[in-house]
Design a protein around this motif. Structure first.
Motif, PDB file in Angstrom:
ATOM      1  N   ILE A   1       9.264   6.823   3.788  1.00  0.00           N
ATOM      2  CA  ILE A   1       8.798   8.204   3.598  1.00  0.00           C
ATOM      3  C   ILE A   1       7.583   8.482   4.479  1.00  0.00           C
ATOM      4  CG2 ILE A   1       7.821   9.850   1.935  1.00  0.00           C
ATOM      5  CD1 ILE A   1       9.393   8.370  -0.249  1.00  0.00           C
ATOM      6  N   SER A   2       6.718   7.476   4.631  1.00  0.00           N
ATOM      7  CA  SER A   2       5.483   7.668   5.400  1.00  0.00           C
ATOM      8  C   SER A   2       5.759   7.979   6.869  1.00  0.00           C
ATOM      9  CB  SER A   2       4.605   6.412   5.308  1.00  0.00           C
ATOM     10  OG  SER A   2       5.101   5.375   6.143  1.00  0.00           O
ATOM     11  N   GLY A   3       6.893   7.493   7.383  1.00  0.00           N
ATOM     12  CA  GLY A   3       7.216   7.715   8.783  1.00  0.00           C
ATOM     13  C   GLY A   3       6.542   6.756   9.745  1.00  0.00           C
ATOM     14  N   ASN A   4       5.838   5.736   9.182  1.00  0.00           N
ATOM     15  CA  ASN A   4       5.167   4.749  10.028  1.00  0.00           C
ATOM     16  C   ASN A   4       6.118   3.563  10.233  1.00  0.00           C
ATOM     17  OD1 ASN A   4       3.551   2.585  10.993  1.00  0.00           O
ATOM     18  ND2 ASN A   4       1.713   3.536  10.146  1.00  0.00           N
ATOM     19  N   LYS A   5       6.798   3.538  11.375  1.00  0.00           N
ATOM     20  CA  LYS A   5       7.830   2.524  11.602  1.00  0.00           C
ATOM     21  C   LYS A   5       7.250   1.117  11.725  1.00  0.00           C
ATOM     22  CE  LYS A   5       8.119   2.972  16.664  1.00  0.00           C
ATOM     23  NZ  LYS A   5       9.026   3.262  17.800  1.00  0.00           N
ATOM     24  N   PHE A   6       6.017   0.990  12.191  1.00  0.00           N
ATOM     25  CA  PHE A   6       5.405  -0.325  12.336  1.00  0.00           C
ATOM     26  C   PHE A   6       5.047  -0.902  10.963  1.00  0.00           C
ATOM     27  CE2 PHE A   6       4.394   2.134  16.167  1.00  0.00           C
ATOM     28  CZ  PHE A   6       5.063   1.358  17.107  1.00  0.00           C
ATOM     29  N   LEU A   7       4.564  -0.040  10.089  1.00  0.00           N
ATOM     30  CA  LEU A   7       4.282  -0.452   8.716  1.00  0.00           C
ATOM     31  C   LEU A   7       5.573  -0.870   8.025  1.00  0.00           C
ATOM     32  CD1 LEU A   7       2.324  -0.699   6.303  1.00  0.00           C
ATOM     33  CD2 LEU A   7       2.733   1.738   5.853  1.00  0.00           C
ATOM     34  N   LEU A   8       6.623  -0.106   8.226  1.00  0.00           N
ATOM     35  CA  LEU A   8       7.924  -0.417   7.629  1.00  0.00           C
ATOM     36  C   LEU A   8       8.419  -1.784   8.094  1.00  0.00           C
ATOM     37  CD1 LEU A   8      10.462   0.305   6.020  1.00  0.00           C
ATOM     38  CD2 LEU A   8      11.284   1.558   8.042  1.00  0.00           C
ATOM     39  N   GLN A   9       8.290  -2.072   9.392  1.00  0.00           N
ATOM     40  CA  GLN A   9       8.736  -3.369   9.925  1.00  0.00           C
ATOM     41  C   GLN A   9       7.999  -4.523   9.267  1.00  0.00           C
ATOM     42  OE1 GLN A   9       8.078  -2.946  14.132  1.00  0.00           O
ATOM     43  NE2 GLN A   9       9.910  -1.697  14.450  1.00  0.00           N
ATOM     44  N   GLN A  10       6.697  -4.367   9.081  1.00  0.00           N
ATOM     45  CA  GLN A  10       5.911  -5.442   8.478  1.00  0.00           C
ATOM     46  C   GLN A  10       6.294  -5.650   7.012  1.00  0.00           C
ATOM     47  OE1 GLN A  10       3.906  -7.510  10.222  1.00  0.00           O
ATOM     48  NE2 GLN A  10       4.678  -6.332  11.953  1.00  0.00           N
ATOM     49  N   ILE A  11       6.498  -4.572   6.282  1.00  0.00           N
ATOM     50  CA  ILE A  11       6.884  -4.686   4.875  1.00  0.00           C
ATOM     51  C   ILE A  11       8.274  -5.297   4.746  1.00  0.00           C
ATOM     52  CG2 ILE A  11       7.452  -3.353   2.791  1.00  0.00           C
ATOM     53  CD1 ILE A  11       5.130  -1.500   3.475  1.00  0.00           C
ATOM     54  N   GLU A  12       9.185  -4.910   5.629  1.00  0.00           N
ATOM     55  CA  GLU A  12      10.535  -5.494   5.608  1.00  0.00           C
ATOM     56  C   GLU A  12      10.481  -6.997   5.870  1.00  0.00           C
ATOM     57  OE1 GLU A  12      13.414  -1.784   6.989  1.00  0.00           O
ATOM     58  OE2 GLU A  12      12.534  -3.099   8.512  1.00  0.00           O
ATOM     59  N   THR A  13       9.640  -7.418   6.810  1.00  0.00           N
ATOM     60  CA  THR A  13       9.517  -8.844   7.123  1.00  0.00           C
ATOM     61  C   THR A  13       8.995  -9.626   5.919  1.00  0.00           C
ATOM     62  OG1 THR A  13       9.133  -8.415   9.464  1.00  0.00           O
ATOM     63  CG2 THR A  13       8.385 -10.538   8.620  1.00  0.00           C
ATOM     64  N   LEU A  14       7.963  -9.095   5.267  1.00  0.00           N
ATOM     65  CA  LEU A  14       7.405  -9.775   4.099  1.00  0.00           C
ATOM     66  C   LEU A  14       8.397  -9.789   2.938  1.00  0.00           C
ATOM     67  CD1 LEU A  14       3.739  -8.440   4.193  1.00  0.00           C
ATOM     68  CD2 LEU A  14       4.519 -10.762   4.695  1.00  0.00           C
ATOM     69  N   ASN A  15       9.192  -8.731   2.830  1.00  0.00           N
ATOM     70  CA  ASN A  15      10.225  -8.700   1.793  1.00  0.00           C
ATOM     71  C   ASN A  15      11.267  -9.784   2.022  1.00  0.00           C
ATOM     72  OD1 ASN A  15      10.052  -6.835  -0.409  1.00  0.00           O
ATOM     73  ND2 ASN A  15      10.091  -5.174   1.071  1.00  0.00           N
ATOM     74  N   GLN A  16      11.608 -10.024   3.268  1.00  0.00           N
ATOM     75  CA  GLN A  16      12.579 -11.071   3.587  1.00  0.00           C
ATOM     76  C   GLN A  16      12.058 -12.436   3.165  1.00  0.00           C
ATOM     77  OE1 GLN A  16      13.406 -10.568   7.763  1.00  0.00           O
ATOM     78  NE2 GLN A  16      14.558  -8.683   7.454  1.00  0.00           N
ATOM     79  N   TRP A  17      10.780 -12.691   3.426  1.00  0.00           N
ATOM     80  CA  TRP A  17      10.183 -13.941   2.977  1.00  0.00           C
ATOM     81  C   TRP A  17      10.171 -14.007   1.452  1.00  0.00           C
ATOM     82  CZ3 TRP A  17       9.315 -18.292   5.434  1.00  0.00           C
ATOM     83  CH2 TRP A  17       9.191 -18.270   6.834  1.00  0.00           C
ATOM     84  N   SER A  18       9.831 -12.911   0.811  1.00  0.00           N
ATOM     85  CA  SER A  18       9.787 -12.878  -0.652  1.00  0.00           C
ATOM     86  C   SER A  18      11.158 -13.126  -1.259  1.00  0.00           C
ATOM     87  CB  SER A  18       9.240 -11.530  -1.142  1.00  0.00           C
ATOM     88  OG  SER A  18       7.910 -11.337  -0.719  1.00  0.00           O
ATOM     89  N   ASP A  19      12.215 -12.627  -0.608  1.00  0.00           N
ATOM     90  CA  ASP A  19      13.575 -12.889  -1.083  1.00  0.00           C
ATOM     91  C   ASP A  19      13.830 -14.390  -1.157  1.00  0.00           C
ATOM     92  OD1 ASP A  19      14.177 -10.237  -1.356  1.00  0.00           O
ATOM     93  OD2 ASP A  19      15.362 -10.084   0.486  1.00  0.00           O
ATOM     94  N   GLY A  20      13.357 -15.112  -0.144  1.00  0.00           N
ATOM     95  CA  GLY A  20      13.520 -16.558  -0.149  1.00  0.00           C
ATOM     96  C   GLY A  20      12.813 -17.197  -1.333  1.00  0.00           C
ATOM     97  N   TYR A  21      11.603 -16.718  -1.627  1.00  0.00           N
ATOM     98  CA  TYR A  21      10.854 -17.270  -2.752  1.00  0.00           C
ATOM     99  C   TYR A  21      11.546 -16.954  -4.075  1.00  0.00           C
ATOM    100  CZ  TYR A  21       7.197 -17.512   0.820  1.00  0.00           C
ATOM    101  OH  TYR A  21       6.489 -17.773   1.964  1.00  0.00           O
ATOM    102  N   LEU A  22      12.116 -15.759  -4.187  1.00  0.00           N
ATOM    103  CA  LEU A  22      12.848 -15.395  -5.404  1.00  0.00           C
ATOM    104  C   LEU A  22      14.042 -16.320  -5.616  1.00  0.00           C
ATOM    105  CD1 LEU A  22      12.827 -11.484  -5.194  1.00  0.00           C
ATOM    106  CD2 LEU A  22      11.628 -12.877  -6.867  1.00  0.00           C
ATOM    107  N   ILE A  23      14.761 -16.587  -4.528  1.00  0.00           N
ATOM    108  CA  ILE A  23      15.914 -17.485  -4.626  1.00  0.00           C
ATOM    109  C   ILE A  23      15.471 -18.885  -5.041  1.00  0.00           C
ATOM    110  CG2 ILE A  23      17.702 -18.665  -3.284  1.00  0.00           C
ATOM    111  CD1 ILE A  23      17.923 -16.088  -1.604  1.00  0.00           C
TER     112      ILE A  23
END
Length: 223
Positions: free
Chosen positions: A140-162
């Motif tokens: 929603i914010s429209g900040n694509k660089f912020l989105l990329q960083q959050i997506e990357t951290l989410n991917q790492w977090s998915d691993g921790y959840l698993i």
């Protein structure tokens, strides 16, 4: 080439599913020989599958030892989740001025899908929906660089959840994430940046506390 790809995918899914179901636990070896016998395939696609799993943070390829299910330290968990707090709070701050009724409705639908995934014990679906919930404000914010960083951290977090989450054994009445997500959405509905920031921090640190049970997160790290 097609068979090779299919075999790689089969090996990848076999090991990933075993980790999800806690048949393989952090620190445990995963041998090429075991996967080869289980799936009756050569070791070449298995090695490619292991590389994919290493990139996702699920296994670690150790010289002279082979593949080992990754065991993230509490420090690593802290570092990722504390950074997520900062970035997702900032995303919320940027998103609030742009929020519409449609945005709120979309987030509410995601929480419904999250609960549905819990009821069906569909871990993959849950992780996909969870990632959508956490990246939505950045979109929603429209900040694509912020989105990329959050997506990357989410991917790492998915691993921790698993690796560490007790998804398959947690009763529905003990699931916290959906109710915590609802509090975040309620703050967005009121366009209250401070409440949204607080709800995001509470939710992420609650998840962190569950994943690293030997640590206590009783107070805000930013007070």
């Amino acid at each position: 080439m097609k068979n090779k790809k299919n075999n790689e995918e089969l090996a990848y899914e076999k090991v990933k599913r075993a980790i999800m179901l806690k048949k393989l636990n952090p620190g445990q070896r995963v041998t090429e020989d075991w996967v080869s016998k289980e799936l009756e395939m050569s070791r070449t696609p298995i090695r490619a599958a292991f590389k994919r799993l290493e990139n996702e943070g699920l296994i670690e390829l150790v010289p002279n030892k082979g593949a080992v299910v990754y065991n993230p330290s509490n420090k690593e968990l802290e570092d990722v989740f504390h950074l997520r707090v900062v970035l997702e709070q900032y995303a919320a701050q940027l998103a609030v001025p742009h929020l519409s009724v449609q945005h709120i409705a979309a987030m509410e639908q995601l929480v419904k899908e999250e609960l549905d995934a819990y009821e069906k014990k569909d871990f993959e679906a849950f992780m996909q929906v969870n990632a959508c919930i956490h990246t939505y404000p950045a979109k929603i914010s429209g900040n694509k660089f912020l989105l990329q960083q959050i997506e990357t951290l989410n991917q790492w977090s998915d691993g921790y959840l698993i690796l560490k989450d007790e998804f398959y054994s947690t009763p529905m009445d003990e699931v916290k994430s959906a109710s915590e997500h609802k509090k975040i959405i309620e703050a967005f509905r009121k366009r209250d940046v401070n409440k949204a920031r607080s709800a995001i921090e509470t939710h992420l640190l609650s998840t962190l506390g569950d994943l690293s049970k030997d640590l206590s997160y009783r107070t805000s790290i930013f007070n």
